[in-house]
Design a protein around this motif. Structure first.
Motif, mmCIF file in Angstrom:
data_model
loop_
_atom_site.group_PDB
_atom_site.id
_atom_site.type_symbol
_atom_site.label_atom_id
_atom_site.label_comp_id
_atom_site.label_asym_id
_atom_site.label_seq_id
_atom_site.Cartn_x
_atom_site.Cartn_y
_atom_site.Cartn_z
ATOM 1 N N ASP A 200 -36.018 -16.053 51.361
ATOM 2 C CA ASP A 200 -36.525 -15.209 50.270
ATOM 3 C C ASP A 200 -36.934 -16.136 49.124
ATOM 4 O OD1 ASP A 200 -36.479 -13.771 47.708
ATOM 5 O OD2 ASP A 200 -35.741 -12.079 48.882
ATOM 6 N N PRO A 201 -38.217 -16.146 48.718
ATOM 7 C CA PRO A 201 -38.665 -17.091 47.683
ATOM 8 C C PRO A 201 -37.960 -16.925 46.345
ATOM 9 C CG PRO A 201 -40.340 -15.417 48.127
ATOM 10 C CD PRO A 201 -39.308 -15.281 49.190
ATOM 11 N N THR A 202 -37.574 -15.691 46.003
ATOM 12 C CA THR A 202 -36.877 -15.479 44.736
ATOM 13 C C THR A 202 -35.458 -16.017 44.793
ATOM 14 O OG1 THR A 202 -38.205 -13.539 44.149
ATOM 15 C CG2 THR A 202 -36.051 -13.736 43.105
ATOM 16 N N LEU A 203 -34.755 -15.737 45.892
ATOM 17 C CA LEU A 203 -33.409 -16.272 46.044
ATOM 18 C C LEU A 203 -33.435 -17.802 46.132
ATOM 19 C CD1 LEU A 203 -31.753 -13.744 48.539
ATOM 20 C CD2 LEU A 203 -31.419 -13.929 46.062
ATOM 21 N N GLY A 237 -16.804 -16.092 22.931
ATOM 22 C CA GLY A 237 -16.887 -14.897 23.758
ATOM 23 C C GLY A 237 -18.247 -14.231 23.772
ATOM 24 N N ARG A 238 -19.102 -14.572 22.808
ATOM 25 C CA ARG A 238 -20.441 -13.977 22.778
ATOM 26 C C ARG A 238 -21.285 -14.368 23.979
ATOM 27 N NH1 ARG A 238 -22.517 -16.017 17.142
ATOM 28 N NH2 ARG A 238 -21.413 -17.843 17.913
ATOM 29 N N ALA A 239 -20.846 -15.389 24.703
ATOM 30 C CA ALA A 239 -21.584 -15.792 25.904
ATOM 31 C C ALA A 239 -21.679 -14.654 26.901
ATOM 32 C CB ALA A 239 -20.899 -16.997 26.551
ATOM 33 N N ALA A 240 -20.720 -13.718 26.854
ATOM 34 C CA ALA A 240 -20.733 -12.581 27.783
ATOM 35 C C ALA A 240 -21.951 -11.690 27.590
ATOM 36 C CB ALA A 240 -19.454 -11.760 27.610
ATOM 37 N N LEU A 241 -22.607 -11.803 26.434
ATOM 38 C CA LEU A 241 -23.810 -11.003 26.182
ATOM 39 C C LEU A 241 -24.924 -11.360 27.161
ATOM 40 C CD1 LEU A 241 -23.904 -11.113 22.267
ATOM 41 C CD2 LEU A 241 -23.234 -9.183 23.722
ATOM 42 N N GLY A 242 -24.811 -12.509 27.796
ATOM 43 C CA GLY A 242 -25.826 -12.916 28.766
ATOM 44 C C GLY A 242 -25.923 -11.963 29.938
ATOM 45 N N ALA A 243 -24.864 -11.187 30.178
ATOM 46 C CA ALA A 243 -24.879 -10.231 31.291
ATOM 47 C C ALA A 243 -25.961 -9.177 31.118
ATOM 48 C CB ALA A 243 -23.513 -9.564 31.426
ATOM 49 N N ALA A 244 -26.359 -8.917 29.862
ATOM 50 C CA ALA A 244 -27.393 -7.914 29.600
ATOM 51 C C ALA A 244 -28.748 -8.326 30.165
ATOM 52 C CB ALA A 244 -27.503 -7.671 28.096
ATOM 53 N N TYR A 245 -28.899 -9.611 30.492
ATOM 54 C CA TYR A 245 -30.178 -10.085 31.043
ATOM 55 C C TYR A 245 -30.484 -9.455 32.393
ATOM 56 C CZ TYR A 245 -33.885 -13.284 32.451
ATOM 57 O OH TYR A 245 -35.088 -13.813 32.855
ATOM 58 N N ALA A 246 -29.487 -8.843 33.016
ATOM 59 C CA ALA A 246 -29.698 -8.221 34.328
ATOM 60 C C ALA A 246 -30.825 -7.200 34.298
ATOM 61 C CB ALA A 246 -28.401 -7.565 34.806
ATOM 62 N N PHE A 307 -26.510 -15.429 36.759
ATOM 63 C CA PHE A 307 -25.681 -14.767 37.758
ATOM 64 C C PHE A 307 -25.931 -13.261 37.745
ATOM 65 C CE2 PHE A 307 -21.702 -12.608 38.955
ATOM 66 C CZ PHE A 307 -21.548 -13.105 40.233
ATOM 67 N N ALA A 308 -26.019 -12.672 36.549
ATOM 68 C CA ALA A 308 -26.249 -11.222 36.430
ATOM 69 C C ALA A 308 -27.600 -10.842 37.025
ATOM 70 C CB ALA A 308 -26.177 -10.804 34.959
ATOM 71 N N TYR A 309 -28.624 -11.687 36.771
ATOM 72 C CA TYR A 309 -29.956 -11.394 37.324
ATOM 73 C C TYR A 309 -29.909 -11.456 38.848
ATOM 74 C CZ TYR A 309 -34.941 -11.586 38.210
ATOM 75 O OH TYR A 309 -36.207 -11.320 38.683
ATOM 76 N N THR A 310 -29.215 -12.448 39.396
ATOM 77 C CA THR A 310 -29.120 -12.583 40.857
ATOM 78 C C THR A 310 -28.472 -11.343 41.475
ATOM 79 O OG1 THR A 310 -28.934 -14.987 40.628
ATOM 80 C CG2 THR A 310 -28.249 -14.013 42.715
ATOM 81 N N VAL A 311 -27.382 -10.885 40.874
ATOM 82 C CA VAL A 311 -26.697 -9.693 41.375
ATOM 83 C C VAL A 311 -27.633 -8.483 41.301
ATOM 84 C CG1 VAL A 311 -24.788 -8.081 40.995
ATOM 85 C CG2 VAL A 311 -24.400 -10.545 40.815
ATOM 86 N N ALA A 312 -28.325 -8.348 40.159
ATOM 87 C CA ALA A 312 -29.234 -7.211 39.984
ATOM 88 C C ALA A 312 -30.372 -7.259 41.004
ATOM 89 C CB ALA A 312 -29.785 -7.196 38.565
ATOM 90 N N TYR A 313 -30.878 -8.471 41.287
ATOM 91 C CA TYR A 313 -31.960 -8.621 42.257
ATOM 92 C C TYR A 313 -31.504 -8.218 43.658
ATOM 93 C CZ TYR A 313 -35.474 -10.778 45.244
ATOM 94 O OH TYR A 313 -36.438 -10.994 46.202
#
Length: 316
Positions: A200-203, A237-246, A307-313
């Motif tokens: 898969d080219p995206t993965l 702890g604000r690093a967790a906001l990166g999860a919203a990128y999903a 990581f969040a984007y990968t899971v969402a994909y």
């Protein structure tokens, strides 16, 4: 992998020095020199600016496409050779010895080795080879001059650091682009295609991105250790906001190695979280994070976002 090459060499050399009990200052110097030499082979991409100057700037994407199309004419060829690397590393060691001892003999020998490399490139690749190799040789001399000025490393240590940096570089390119000409100027093909994480080219792109992050984290952890800092204190702890990128999985085209710009630029923008000021509501104060905290928190946010984007994909 421009940054990844340098960071990997730093982590490898400085980490090995720490394991061997070398003091932190010298370990950092060894890692820094290795990192500089690991980045040096990508000087060949300078030729790409020829294509950009002549390109019609209809859009940023078209300019970027023209940049890489022109640069790939020479990128990952002569400067990415494990056959050329030892010669350049020996030249660096000789140049450093000559500068430290104020002897012309070593300087002439180093210049002769670099001139021989340029001459071979001229025979094999013509004028383009001369341009690229002259630039490569100049960068190698510049790094060696910096080593002589800002470190106390000797010729042997410089040779070792330079060799690790130069030899490690082409292997990193096996995951992100066309395989380098690892034995230039000899006509020997080791890898016929890039190494893939998935069909898969995206993965595949996400796998390469994850590898890049892993390399950067390894270098950062070594640097933190040498500096006496704790990662736990540096990440907010604000690093967790990166999860919203999903949610961006619905907003941008699925990235591939051929079309990675929308993903790369947007996911890196998540790192701004690390530099954002912290508002203390009770005390009504605004605190700016220090540079280390901003870097570590930003990188953590980018890692979580990837990581969040990968899971969402995978779920989408």
């Amino acid at each position: 992998m421009f940054v990844g090459h340098a960071v990997f060499a730093f982590a490898l050399v400085a980490g090995a020095a720490v394991i061997r009990g070398v003091d932190s200052t010298r370990a950092f110097s060894l890692g820094a020199v290795a990192a500089a030499f690991a980045a040096a082979p990508d000087v060949d991409i300078a030729y790409a600016f020829v294509g950009v100057v002549g390109a019609e700037a209809t859009s940023a994407l078209s300019v970027a496409s023209q940049f890489w199309q022109t640069g790939n004419l020479v990128h990952r060829t002569m400067t990415h050779s494990v056959a050329v690397a030892p010669v350049v590393a020996v030249a660096a060691a000789l140049w450093l010895r000559g500068r430290r001892l104020h002897r012309w003999r070593e300087l002439v020998a180093a210049s002769g080795l670099l001139a021989a490399v340029v001459a071979v490139a001229a025979v094999v690749s013509g004028g383009l080879g001369v341009f690229v190799m002259l630039l490569f040789a100049a960068v190698a001399v510049g790094i060696t001059e910096g080593t002589e000025r800002w470190t106390d490393l000797g010729p042997r240590a410089t040779f070792s650091a330079a060799l690790v940096g130069l030899v490690s570089h082409p292997f990193g390119d096996l995951f992100t682009g066309s395989p380098p000409a690892m034995f230039y100027p000899f006509d020997a093909t080791v890898f016929t295609d890039r190494l893939s994480f998935s069909v898969d080219p995206t993965l595949n792109l996400l796998g390469a991105f994850g590898l890049e992050l892993l390399v950067i984290w390894s270098g950062l952890l070594v640097a933190l250790h040498l500096s006496g800092y704790s990662l736990r204190d540096a990440v907010d702890g604000r690093a967790a906001l990166g999860a919203a990128y999903a949610v961006s999985v619905l907003l941008i085209p699925a990235p591939t190695l051929e079309l990675s710009y929308p993903f790369v630029f947007s996911v890196l923008a998540v790192g701004v979280v690390g530099a954002a000021p912290r508002v203390r509501i009770r005390s009504r104060r605004v605190e700016l994070p220090d540079r280390l905290a901003a870097l570590c928190t930003g990188l953590a946010a980018i890692s979580i976002a990837g990581f969040a984007y990968t899971v969402a994909y995978l779920v989408a």
